[in-house]
Design an enzyme around this catalytic site. Structure first.
Site, PDB file in Angstrom:
ATOM      1  N   GLU A 141       0.831  -1.214   0.000  1.00 25.81           N
ATOM      2  CA  GLU A 141       0.000   0.000   0.000  1.00 25.81           C
ATOM      3  C   GLU A 141       0.860   1.257   0.000  1.00 25.81           C
ATOM      4  O   GLU A 141       0.482   2.273  -0.575  1.00 25.81           O
ATOM      5  CB  GLU A 141      -0.972   0.004   1.196  1.00 25.81           C
ATOM      6  CG  GLU A 141      -1.852  -1.244   1.345  1.00 25.81           C
ATOM      7  CD  GLU A 141      -2.676  -1.605   0.110  1.00 25.81           C
ATOM      8  OE1 GLU A 141      -2.785  -0.778  -0.807  1.00 25.81           O
ATOM      9  OE2 GLU A 141      -3.184  -2.744   0.060  1.00 25.81           O
TER      10      GLU A 141
ATOM     11  N   TYR B 261      -1.438  -8.595 -10.556  1.00 26.22           N
ATOM     12  CA  TYR B 261      -0.743  -8.668  -9.268  1.00 26.22           C
ATOM     13  C   TYR B 261       0.435  -9.629  -9.296  1.00 26.22           C
ATOM     14  O   TYR B 261       1.351  -9.511  -8.509  1.00 26.22           O
ATOM     15  CB  TYR B 261      -1.691  -9.148  -8.168  1.00 26.22           C
ATOM     16  CG  TYR B 261      -2.655  -8.122  -7.659  1.00 26.22           C
ATOM     17  CD1 TYR B 261      -2.344  -7.348  -6.543  1.00 26.22           C
ATOM     18  CD2 TYR B 261      -3.889  -7.948  -8.262  1.00 26.22           C
ATOM     19  CE1 TYR B 261      -3.241  -6.423  -6.050  1.00 26.22           C
ATOM     20  CE2 TYR B 261      -4.787  -7.020  -7.776  1.00 26.22           C
ATOM     21  CZ  TYR B 261      -4.464  -6.256  -6.671  1.00 26.22           C
ATOM     22  OH  TYR B 261      -5.354  -5.339  -6.201  1.00 26.22           O
TER      23      TYR B 261
HETATM   24 ZN   LIG Z   1      -2.790  -2.730  -4.720  1.00 23.23          ZN
END
Ligand SMILES: [Zn+2]
Length: 811
Positions: free
Chosen positions: A335, A432
């Protein structure tokens, strides 16, 4: 966002990738938001007003406004995309709503706005002239969901009202009459301009506030707190309120940075310290690798959940992490990386999700590599020895091997077409997992510094702007030589089998070089007392003499062939050692001359004999004992073990092990259950045990196929196998009362089988890391397995006898 990939079975629809890219290099039209809101927590109600200063950079005859919270209704795209758990909620009720009670543009009342097909998007017609100032005033009411759904709402557990995307937000004007305005979806995030925000929040006196804006002050007036905050050049405003926030602040004077940590409950001080330390480390590190963090504060909010969609969420200057995971580092790293990739470099998260997620995940890996000494994996995995690195690469390793032969389009990361049949799960995998791996591959060719230089240039050119994929790729192209760029580009768009490996031939090591590898490959070599790291060229000849292990420092499609471990073939002493240990264990138990224990000792011996070859095969072909014990490589062992099994299954040994175990189980059962002088057929017992095996296989297969765990199915499976043991007893005792009593004893047999299975799974989970680390602790596992097996038989026999006795008493 940190995604827990949604378990959806969908089909990918490809669209021409040139059509996908959003317009680049447009200027910001929304200059500022001035928001005033009063929150009534008891009524879950927000009363708000906002003034949007809008100076369009292009002429337009309309504006679009996002009303994201209306996504929680059955008519929305979000509902269509949502997993069935959320769908079933939305079918019953609408947990939230934003209503606009008035809207004026330069004081002119507007009433001709209406939903644009989706309730999360409205269109307001008005003629706007480029460069002219408009003030858009909106009064709105928002109903806060009483449960936290997708990143917003109240949670009973953390007692926090978390408000994100909570006010009407203007979409992005990208050209004359051109808008980037997408309805809220489960499959992608948000896209907004950089604006100045100011916030005035009125809340009951006992509530505390956390926002991503800079706090100006709090005043108390008539039992209410009035909280003010603002921030310049930021793309979002998020708010959390609660009666019991525990907020701590740490000032890092040298870096002109304050970090805030807000928890919903008190956590140990050392843990807080670790989070502060980590956040500070990551911000500093990424500042030096990519470009300076542009704000003087950063906030971490740790709540019980972010609400069914991932384990963390990025906002500008603030990250929200749900605490249902043990791994703060991983989520924090990811994050925080988003502070660059979307926060300061304004990627479009709705139509180019591969950019922000791919780069955040890439730097997450880079950070986890720096962090190898300080392993912090999710607590449930920690016991298994799984670390950050594994967490990424176990799924990657398996999925790549599984998918590599599929049609090439499926490897293309530039995909956004999620439809109801679409494949959210697979697309997320590409963003991802695959994208960072392709970058890691490029890194192995050009080096970390070159990659960081590319990102520095992206940062310098596009700070607080909105680059698209073409912009970014052109910077890569400029910085890479033709061949490297060609391979990089191919890897982004196809399931290229980029692989490199090592093999031993005639006493020396050879590199198996995939055609995509052009550079020297970094190799770590461990000999008896020395460790060495060098770059390997094709012409280099590395003698295998005295080499204990060798490892290619490369992330590629098959991790399983990146290792060479001096295997058991060259280490006869391990065999002898294992055999002596088994023998020793047998005699120790034999010494205790209780008949039942003697039977147990035999069971342990049989199980040991059966399982040891399989175990030695897996461990010894993957790692040597010393490597486990000393953890020489920061590269993780679990990934390698799994890759090794997946890419090189010891099928014959597995089948033989299974077969021997089956026969052994049947023979043990006859010893244990039969009455003296009973006549029975070993064949029927074997068939019965075979049924158990097949059922177990079928059950595992169904887990793979459905990719989900169903309690119902599990219970059905337990029920089926729980009936096998009493039937076995019947065959061995030929007592019809066992069968007539079976319906009555089903519940007891079911219970004991359930306990046995759960225990077995737990023990397997708990002991696995030990026998990976200390190979011979497999003996402990085998002993426990054998004891459990015996207890299971004993309990089953007791239950059966109990019901027979009951019948005798009754008759
Ligand atoms: Zn992310």
């Amino acid at each position: 966002m940190m995604s827990i990939l949604p378990k959806k079975r969908l089909i990918i629809v490809l669209i021409n990738f040139f059509m996908l890219f959003t317009l680049s290099a447009f200027a910001e039209s929304v200059k500022s938001y001035e928001i005033e809101a009063s929150i009534n927590p008891e009524k879950f109600q927000i009363d708000g007003r906002e003034k949007i200063n809008f100076v369009p950079e292009y002429d337009t005859d309309k504006i679009y406004l996002h009303l994201y919270w209306n996504g929680l209704s059955k008519k929305s795209l979000l509902y269509k995309d949502a997993p069935s758990s959320l769908k079933s909620v939305l079918e019953k009720k609408t947990p939230s709503k934003i209503t606009i009670s008035s809207l004026t543009i330069n004081n002119r009342e507007k009433s001709n706005f209406h939903n644009e097909k989706d309730p999360t998007l409205i269109k307001v017609k008005h003629n706007f002239t480029e460069g002219k100032k408009y003030s858009i005033n909106i009064a709105f009411k928002s109903k806060i969901p009483e449960k936290r759904y997708i990143r917003f709402g109240y949670s009973k557990e953390d007692k926090t009202y978390w408000l994100s995307q909570w006010f009407p937000k203007i979409a992005v004007l990208t050209g004359e009459n051109q808008w980037d305005a997408k309805p809220f979806s489960y499959n992608y995030e948000f896209f907004h301009e950089y604006s100045d925000y100011s916030l005035k929040l009125t809340i009951p006196k006992e509530y505390k506030v956390i926002t991503n804006l800079k706090k100006l002050g709090i005043k108390t007036k008539a039992e209410k707190n009035i909280y003010r905050a603002k921030e310049k050049n930021i793309s979002d405003c998020v708010v959390g309120i609660s009666k019991n926030f525990y907020t701590k602040k740490k000032i890092f004077k040298k870096d002109n940075l304050s970090i805030y940590l807000t928890n919903y409950k008190k956590i140990p001080e050392e843990k807080e310290e670790k989070i502060f330390e980590r956040a500070h480390f990551v911000i500093k590190k990424l500042s030096s690798l990519i470009g300076p963090y542009k704000y003087d504060e950063f906030k971490i909010v740790n709540l019980s959940t972010i609400g069914d969609n991932g384990s963390g969420m990025e906002y500008p200057k603030l990250v929200h992490i749900g605490s249902n995971h043990g791994d703060y580092n991983r989520v924090l790293d990811h994050e925080i990386a988003h502070q660059w990739f979307y926060g300061m470099i304004g990627f479009n998260q709705t139509s180019e999700g591969w950019l922000d997620e791919g780069y955040a995940s890439y730097y997450e890996i880079r950070l986890s590599e720096m962090d190898s000494g300080n392993r912090e994996a999710p607590s449930s995995f920690k016991n298994m020895g799984v670390n950050n690195f594994d967490f990424h690469h176990i799924p990657v390793s398996i999925a790549w091997i599984k998918n590599v032969n599929k049609s090439p389009e499926k490897g293309n990361i530039f995909q956004t077409e999620f439809n109801s049949e679409g494949n959210g799960y697979k697309i997320m995998f590409l963003y991802y997992m695959k994208h960072p791996i392709v970058l890691k591959f490029l890194e192995s060719e050009v080096g970390k510094k070159n990659i960081d230089d590319v990102f520095k240039q992206i940062y310098n050119k596009y700070l607080f702007k909105h680059p698209n994929t073409e912009d970014i790729l052109s910077i890569f192209k400029k910085n890479l030589n033709k061949k490297d760029y060609k391979i990089f580009n191919k890897n982004l768009r196809t399931y290229a089998k980029s692989d490199v490996g090592v093999k031993k031939e005639n006493g020396s090591f050879k590199i198996i070089r995939g055609k995509d590898y052009t550079k020297k490959i970094k190799v770590a070599i461990k000999k008896e007392n020395t460790e060495q790291s060098l770059f390997w060229d094709d012409t280099d000849n590395i003698s295998a003499k005295n080499v204990k292990s060798l490892y290619l420092n490369n992330l590629d499609y098959n991790l399983g062939n990146n290792f060479f471990i001096n295997s058991i073939k060259h280490n006869l002493s391990n065999y002898i050692y294992a055999f002596l240990l088994l023998l020793g264990l047998y005699f120790i138990i034999k010494l205790i001359k209780h008949s039942k224990i003697t039977f147990l000792s035999k069971n342990i011996l049989y199980n040991s004999l059966i399982f040891t070859p399989l175990f030695i095969y897996i461990v010894q072909t993957t790692f040597s004992k010393t490597i486990f014990n000393k953890m020489d490589f920061d590269f993780s062992y679990i990934t390698a073990v799994i890759s090794r099994i997946v890419s090189n299954p010891p099928i014959i040994i597995s089948i033989l092990t299974g077969l021997f175990f089956l026969i052994k189980i049947s023979i043990s059962s006859t010893f244990y259950y039969r009455k003296k002088d009973a006549t029975y057929s070993i064949f029927s017992i074997l068939i019965l045990d075979l049924v158990t095996f097949l059922l177990t296989g079928l059950y595992i297969f169904s887990l793979f196929i459905t990719k989900s765990f169903s309690i119902f199915l599990f219970m059905l499976f337990i029920l089926a196998i729980s009936l096998i043991e009493p039937i076995k007893i019947y065959f061995l005792r030929k007592d019809p009362r066992i069968i007539t009593n079976l319906p009555m004893s089903v519940l007891s047999h079911f219970a004991i089988t359930l306990i046995y299975t759960v225990l077995l799974i737990m023990i397997l989970f708990m002991t696995a890391p030990f026998f990976l680390k200390f190979p011979f602790s497999i003996l402990i596992f085998i002993a426990i397995l054998s004891i459990l097996e015996q207890i299971y038989r004993w309990a089953t026999l007791k239950i059966t006898k109990h019901y027979i006795r009951k019948e005798l008493n009754e008759s």
